[in-house]
Structure formats: C-alpha cells, structure tokens
Design an enzyme around this catalytic site. Structure first.
Site, PDB file in Angstrom:
ATOM      1  N   LYS A  68      -6.624   4.355  -6.629  1.00 54.12           N
ATOM      2  CA  LYS A  68      -5.661   4.947  -5.699  1.00 54.12           C
ATOM      3  C   LYS A  68      -6.028   6.372  -5.284  1.00 54.12           C
ATOM      4  O   LYS A  68      -5.632   6.825  -4.205  1.00 54.12           O
ATOM      5  CB  LYS A  68      -4.247   4.900  -6.282  1.00 54.12           C
ATOM      6  CG  LYS A  68      -3.698   3.475  -6.410  1.00 54.12           C
ATOM      7  CD  LYS A  68      -2.259   3.470  -6.891  1.00 54.12           C
ATOM      8  CE  LYS A  68      -1.726   2.053  -6.991  1.00 54.12           C
ATOM      9  NZ  LYS A  68      -0.296   2.014  -7.374  1.00 54.12           N
ATOM     10  N   ASP A 105       4.168   2.304  -2.234  1.00 52.52           N
ATOM     11  CA  ASP A 105       4.938   2.238  -3.477  1.00 52.52           C
ATOM     12  C   ASP A 105       6.227   3.048  -3.367  1.00 52.52           C
ATOM     13  O   ASP A 105       7.281   2.625  -3.860  1.00 52.52           O
ATOM     14  CB  ASP A 105       4.118   2.775  -4.652  1.00 52.52           C
ATOM     15  CG  ASP A 105       3.013   1.835  -5.087  1.00 52.52           C
ATOM     16  OD1 ASP A 105       3.176   0.611  -4.913  1.00 52.52           O
ATOM     17  OD2 ASP A 105       1.984   2.320  -5.593  1.00 52.52           O
TER      18      ASP A 105
END
Length: 275
Positions: A68, A105
């Site tokens: 990420k 997210d």
C-alpha cells in the site's frame, strides 16, 4: 464484441484474498462479460516490474499488504484521501496511461457504518495501532465530533497514533492495552488487531454496548463480536469493510455506478461459508 479488460489484486501473501470473489460477482451482475479479475503474489521487490509490464488491457489494481505504500512512487498522482494516510489500495489505469492511486478503505469504512445507521459519534475508541488503525482514524476524522482513545501496547505505538491524530486533525488520546476493556464505554469501538488479540476481552463487554466494528472476517464471529452481539450491541465485521471498499474500487475501475453491493456481499458470504 468489446475489448477484454483486466484487473487484479496484488500482495503477499495473497491466496486468502476475497477480492476476486467480490469483483467477479460485480462484473457478472453488471454484465461485464469481457472483464477478468485475478490475484497475483507480488512483494515489494517485484512490484515495479509487475507494474511496468501492464499493457493497455489493464483497468486497475487492488493493493494489499505489503504494497500500500510501496506503490506510491510508481504512480502519477494519488488522491488526498490516500495521501492523508500514505496508503494506496486502489490504482486506476487511465486510457492516457496515467496511474492514479486512491484509498477506498477510508470511505468504505464510513459507508459501512452509515449503512448500519452510524453517521456521527461524539467519541470513539480504537483497539490497536497498525496500518488499519490509521485508516480508522482517518474515517473517524469525518464522523467523530470528540476525542478518540487508542489502546496500544507500547509508548512507540502511542506516539505513532498521536502523530496520526495531529496529521488528520483528530484529538487522539492513548491508553495502555491493559485497560482496553475501558474502550467498551465508547459509543463506537473499532478493533484493528490480528486474530485472537481481543479474545480475552470478550467477558468484559457490558450490557447494552454501542457499536463494534471488528475488521476481522475469518473466522467469524470473533469471540468479542459474539459477546457484543449477545449483549445487544451493534456489530460490523471485516466483510462489511471489504465489500464497501470493493464497491468503490469497482465503480472507479469500470466507470459503472452504483456497483452491486448486495450481489458482492452475497458472494463474499458464500465464499466464507465454504472456508
């Protein structure tokens, strides 16, 4: 016949990922017959080569750990949301060749809570201080009007969470993990710890607790989630987060909106039942 379009989730380890199940269910519901979604075992060392090898058939990538942050230098731009936590879980590959990163997210967590009727809280608690905890803080920056208490195991983790709070504009207070049961007085508790970490806290759940968002999804329910539900509290799990963040990924990668939330959730539930 329209051109084939590809997408995939990358990470290491990746075999457990539910992303292919969720995205393929979306493609089926949307009638996108020429779209495919796969998983690839890719670590940080292999990421630049993988990205360099993508051709024009690729529409997007989902990123999980440990990629990420490693993906960011390989992108042309990232959204403000992704920049706020230095984490990208979504890459859209534009027709002009640009690689654009985002983090779904954070809005996914907000959307999951909203679906369950939680839109604003006056305070909240976070169990843990890892990567998911920073995303939880970013979500709380948008829906929590007061302080957030993070329960952590070390002063280094406490300092890290306070730093994220300053960056995100959240009043973060820290407490030792030994007093984690005190979190249960908060109207919203977000558990971001690995499997088994909160099991010993289950007996401490009070009657009529608020809302628990436990980001684990297998095995489910966790002892904490089961105790919370038994005592009348509202419970969200990791599948709620996975589905809502995947909905936003599908919409960005395909350009089709709204993505089929119900079909994606049903596919995820079936896959978990089979494990």
């Amino acid at each position: 016949m329209s051109a084939t379009r590809r997408a995939a989730v990358l990470g290491s380890p990746i075999a457990h990922s539910l992303s292919p199940v969720l995205h393929r269910a979306a493609y089926t519901a949307l009638g996108l017959e020429n779209w495919s979604y796969d998983r690839f075992e890719v670590d940080e060392a292999g990421l630049p080569g993988f990205v360099a090898g993508l051709d024009g058939s690729w529409a997007g990538l989902s990123l999980t750990m440990p990629l990420k942050r490693a993906i960011i230098p390989l992108l042309d731009e990232i959204s403000d949301t992704a920049a706020s936590v230095e984490a990208v879980n979504t890459v859209v590959l534009r027709e002009d060749g640009r690689r654009v990163g985002d983090n779904t997210d954070i809005p996914g967590m907000i959307a999951a809570l909203r679906e369950r009727g939680v839109e604003k809280v006056e305070s909240a608690a976070i169990l843990g201080a890892g990567a998911t905890a920073s995303s939880a803080l970013a979500a709380l920056a948008r829906i929590c009007g007061g302080p957030v208490t993070a329960y952590v195991r070390s002063e280094a983790r406490a300092e890290e969470m306070r730093g994220w709070g300053e960056r995100l504009g959240v009043d973060v207070r820290t407490a030792d993990w030994g007093s984690a049961a005190e979190a249960f007085a908060s109207p919203l508790v977000i558990a971001t710890t690995p499997a088994g970490t909160t099991d010993d806290l289950a007996p401490a759940v009070p009657d009529a607790p608020g809302t628990l968002f436990d980001v684990l999804y297998h095995p489910w329910p966790t002892p904490l989630a089961a105790a919370w539900s038994d005592r009348g509290g509202k419970v969200l799990g990791g599948l709620d987060l996975l589905v809502h963040q995947a909905v936003l990924q599908v919409e960005q990668m395909t350009g089709r909106s709204p993505a089929p939330l119900a079909a994606m959730r049903a596919a995820g539930e079936r896959a978990l039942d089979e494990r």
